[in-house]
Design a protein around this motif. Sequence first.
Motif, PDB file in Angstrom:
ATOM      1  N   SER A  81      12.352   9.256  16.225  1.00 44.46           N
ATOM      2  CA  SER A  81      11.012   9.784  16.430  1.00 44.46           C
ATOM      3  C   SER A  81      10.102   9.454  15.247  1.00 44.46           C
ATOM      4  O   SER A  81       8.872   9.457  15.377  1.00 44.46           O
ATOM      5  N   ASP A  82      10.705   9.160  14.075  1.00 49.28           N
ATOM      6  CA  ASP A  82       9.921   8.851  12.879  1.00 49.28           C
ATOM      7  C   ASP A  82      10.749   7.899  12.001  1.00 49.28           C
ATOM      8  O   ASP A  82      11.197   8.261  10.927  1.00 49.28           O
ATOM      9  N   PRO A  83      10.946   6.654  12.441  1.00 49.26           N
ATOM     10  CA  PRO A  83      11.876   5.755  11.755  1.00 49.26           C
ATOM     11  C   PRO A  83      11.234   5.010  10.589  1.00 49.26           C
ATOM     12  O   PRO A  83      10.016   5.054  10.378  1.00 49.26           O
ATOM     13  N   TYR A  84      12.062   4.318   9.836  1.00 53.45           N
ATOM     14  CA  TYR A  84      11.594   3.299   8.914  1.00 53.45           C
ATOM     15  C   TYR A  84      11.162   2.084   9.738  1.00 53.45           C
ATOM     16  O   TYR A  84      11.736   1.803  10.792  1.00 53.45           O
ATOM     17  N   LYS A  85      10.164   1.347   9.255  1.00 53.22           N
ATOM     18  CA  LYS A  85       9.672   0.183   9.997  1.00 53.22           C
ATOM     19  C   LYS A  85       9.609  -1.027   9.071  1.00 53.22           C
ATOM     20  O   LYS A  85       9.045  -0.955   7.985  1.00 53.22           O
ATOM     21  N   LEU A  86      10.210  -2.125   9.503  1.00 55.78           N
ATOM     22  CA  LEU A  86      10.211  -3.369   8.749  1.00 55.78           C
ATOM     23  C   LEU A  86       9.406  -4.409   9.512  1.00 55.78           C
ATOM     24  O   LEU A  86       9.685  -4.690  10.680  1.00 55.78           O
ATOM     25  N   ASP A  87       8.404  -4.975   8.868  1.00 60.10           N
ATOM     26  CA  ASP A  87       7.558  -5.994   9.483  1.00 60.10           C
ATOM     27  C   ASP A  87       7.308  -7.115   8.482  1.00 60.10           C
ATOM     28  O   ASP A  87       7.331  -6.902   7.266  1.00 60.10           O
ATOM     29  N   ILE A  88       7.075  -8.306   8.997  1.00 62.52           N
ATOM     30  CA  ILE A  88       6.600  -9.424   8.188  1.00 62.52           C
ATOM     31  C   ILE A  88       5.135  -9.619   8.527  1.00 62.52           C
ATOM     32  O   ILE A  88       4.782  -9.908   9.669  1.00 62.52           O
ATOM     33  N   VAL A  89       4.272  -9.435   7.555  1.00 60.47           N
ATOM     34  CA  VAL A  89       2.833  -9.461   7.782  1.00 60.47           C
ATOM     35  C   VAL A  89       2.205 -10.556   6.930  1.00 60.47           C
ATOM     36  O   VAL A  89       2.776 -11.012   5.929  1.00 60.47           O
ATOM     37  N   ALA A  90       1.022 -10.974   7.337  1.00 61.04           N
ATOM     38  CA  ALA A  90       0.305 -11.997   6.585  1.00 61.04           C
ATOM     39  C   ALA A  90      -0.107 -11.459   5.222  1.00 61.04           C
ATOM     40  O   ALA A  90      -0.552 -10.319   5.096  1.00 61.04           O
ATOM     41  N   GLY A  91       0.030 -12.302   4.196  1.00 61.09           N
ATOM     42  CA  GLY A  91      -0.396 -11.906   2.865  1.00 61.09           C
ATOM     43  C   GLY A  91      -1.891 -12.068   2.689  1.00 61.09           C
ATOM     44  O   GLY A  91      -2.611 -12.479   3.611  1.00 61.09           O
ATOM     45  N   ALA A  92      -2.378 -11.730   1.510  1.00 58.35           N
ATOM     46  CA  ALA A  92      -3.796 -11.935   1.206  1.00 58.35           C
ATOM     47  C   ALA A  92      -4.120 -13.420   1.271  1.00 58.35           C
ATOM     48  O   ALA A  92      -3.219 -14.268   1.185  1.00 58.35           O
ATOM     49  N   PRO A  93      -5.370 -13.781   1.469  1.00 59.54           N
ATOM     50  CA  PRO A  93      -5.739 -15.203   1.577  1.00 59.54           C
ATOM     51  C   PRO A  93      -5.192 -16.035   0.413  1.00 59.54           C
ATOM     52  O   PRO A  93      -5.385 -15.694  -0.755  1.00 59.54           O
ATOM     53  N   ASN A 208       1.354  -3.409  -5.997  1.00 60.63           N
ATOM     54  CA  ASN A 208       0.988  -4.052  -4.745  1.00 60.63           C
ATOM     55  C   ASN A 208       1.158  -5.556  -4.920  1.00 60.63           C
ATOM     56  O   ASN A 208       0.736  -6.107  -5.943  1.00 60.63           O
ATOM     57  N   VAL A 209       1.765  -6.232  -3.947  1.00 60.82           N
ATOM     58  CA  VAL A 209       2.101  -7.645  -4.118  1.00 60.82           C
ATOM     59  C   VAL A 209       0.875  -8.524  -4.320  1.00 60.82           C
ATOM     60  O   VAL A 209       0.984  -9.635  -4.830  1.00 60.82           O
ATOM     61  N   ALA A 210      -0.314  -8.055  -3.948  1.00 58.49           N
ATOM     62  CA  ALA A 210      -1.528  -8.838  -4.135  1.00 58.49           C
ATOM     63  C   ALA A 210      -2.383  -8.285  -5.272  1.00 58.49           C
ATOM     64  O   ALA A 210      -2.679  -8.980  -6.245  1.00 58.49           O
ATOM     65  N   SER A 211      -2.785  -7.017  -5.171  1.00 58.98           N
ATOM     66  CA  SER A 211      -3.775  -6.476  -6.106  1.00 58.98           C
ATOM     67  C   SER A 211      -3.201  -6.068  -7.455  1.00 58.98           C
ATOM     68  O   SER A 211      -3.916  -6.027  -8.453  1.00 58.98           O
ATOM     69  N   GLN A 212      -1.890  -5.768  -7.531  1.00 63.08           N
ATOM     70  CA  GLN A 212      -1.236  -5.460  -8.800  1.00 63.08           C
ATOM     71  C   GLN A 212       0.266  -5.667  -8.638  1.00 63.08           C
ATOM     72  O   GLN A 212       1.038  -4.719  -8.537  1.00 63.08           O
ATOM     73  N   PRO A 213       0.702  -6.934  -8.623  1.00 58.80           N
ATOM     74  CA  PRO A 213       2.084  -7.225  -8.260  1.00 58.80           C
ATOM     75  C   PRO A 213       3.090  -6.833  -9.339  1.00 58.80           C
ATOM     76  O   PRO A 213       2.836  -6.993 -10.540  1.00 58.80           O
ATOM     77  N   PRO A 234      -4.223  -5.055 -12.923  1.00 55.93           N
ATOM     78  CA  PRO A 234      -4.943  -5.045 -11.638  1.00 55.93           C
ATOM     79  C   PRO A 234      -5.763  -6.325 -11.462  1.00 55.93           C
ATOM     80  O   PRO A 234      -6.406  -6.791 -12.411  1.00 55.93           O
ATOM     81  N   ASP A 235      -5.724  -6.904 -10.257  1.00 54.25           N
ATOM     82  CA  ASP A 235      -6.383  -8.174  -9.959  1.00 54.25           C
ATOM     83  C   ASP A 235      -7.578  -7.918  -9.043  1.00 54.25           C
ATOM     84  O   ASP A 235      -7.402  -7.566  -7.874  1.00 54.25           O
ATOM     85  N   SER A 236      -8.777  -8.086  -9.560  1.00 56.50           N
ATOM     86  CA  SER A 236      -9.985  -7.799  -8.776  1.00 56.50           C
ATOM     87  C   SER A 236     -10.204  -8.798  -7.647  1.00 56.50           C
ATOM     88  O   SER A 236     -11.015  -8.546  -6.755  1.00 56.50           O
ATOM     89  N   ARG A 237      -9.483  -9.911  -7.645  1.00 58.45           N
ATOM     90  CA  ARG A 237      -9.624 -10.881  -6.542  1.00 58.45           C
ATOM     91  C   ARG A 237      -9.101 -10.309  -5.227  1.00 58.45           C
ATOM     92  O   ARG A 237      -9.559 -10.689  -4.145  1.00 58.45           O
ATOM     93  N   TYR A 238      -8.137  -9.401  -5.313  1.00 59.50           N
ATOM     94  CA  TYR A 238      -7.515  -8.868  -4.104  1.00 59.50           C
ATOM     95  C   TYR A 238      -7.645  -7.348  -4.003  1.00 59.50           C
ATOM     96  O   TYR A 238      -6.976  -6.716  -3.190  1.00 59.50           O
ATOM     97  N   GLY A 239      -8.469  -6.748  -4.805  1.00 54.22           N
ATOM     98  CA  GLY A 239      -8.644  -5.302  -4.760  1.00 54.22           C
ATOM     99  C   GLY A 239      -9.820  -4.886  -5.613  1.00 54.22           C
ATOM    100  O   GLY A 239     -10.689  -5.690  -5.958  1.00 54.22           O
TER     101      GLY A 239
END
Length: 284
Positions: A81-93, A208-213, A234-239
């Motif tokens: 009813s409330d599982p863990y979820k694993l997805d492969i999603v597109a990264g930042a540009p 965060n893998v983009a804004s502060q990896p 922190p990387d202002s290009r992605y955040g």
Amino acid sequence: MTVARASLLMLLAAVCAPAPAMEPLNDAALSTVRGRDGVSFDLNGFAMSGDARVSYTTPVGSSLYVEKFSASRSDNPLPFSDPYKLDIVAGAPGLADVINIAFPLNVNADQRWQAAYDWGVTADGVTREQGSVVIKDLVFSGGGLQFSTPQVNDGVAFGAALRMDIGKLSFQPRGRNDPTEAMVLSGVHIGGVDGNGVFNNTPWMLANVASQPAVINALNDETGPRLHIGIDWPDSRYGSGVAPAGGVVVDNISFVSPGQPTVDLGSSRIGSIQIQYLDIKFKH
């Protein structure tokens, strides 16, 4: 020719008709294919225990070990009813795709963890058992983990967001089954805060893998390879370019000992924490 025979011949003709040719997709076409489904997994009724030991040994031979880890989870009555979820999603540009693991939202705090482990040190040929750490009613509410390819160098880039409550965290020198002597932290809370340092019921984004990896890799210097763990600026290009703020609250800190009155130190609070930069290198 009867109607039945005519129908059978028409069916055979349809089955034997040549199928349209299958054409291979080129790399450009394949690169546009995106899956829309992920993997959900539940740890309903999970429990584990064992005698495994993990040790870290310093260059001078001293070591720290953790062993006999045990953990179990209590759940709501509805599996998945409330599982863990694993997805492969597109990264930042311009960045690689991201493996995203989302923790259960756990709105009603039904999923609760119980855990314990023993630890000790070895130095000058003497091994000293230091006791046990016991965790009761650990609740994760949202947040999760990210994994991807680092923007520079080798290794693994990762992100982490945490919203956590612990009913009781005990440091027990006499072992996990003897709580009569212990340092006890009751009601530990970690999560995101607003500009006034007030919890806002959101996870604290530690990296965060983009804004502060964050990254785990091996670095080489004049002494050889070293394990490296770090969190970038922190990387202002992605955040926003600003590190997210989190808070830590402990409702009560106390010490108990046989035959002695309880020493109550009251509560403790850090209203706002920001990780601007972290760089840890382990000696070879």
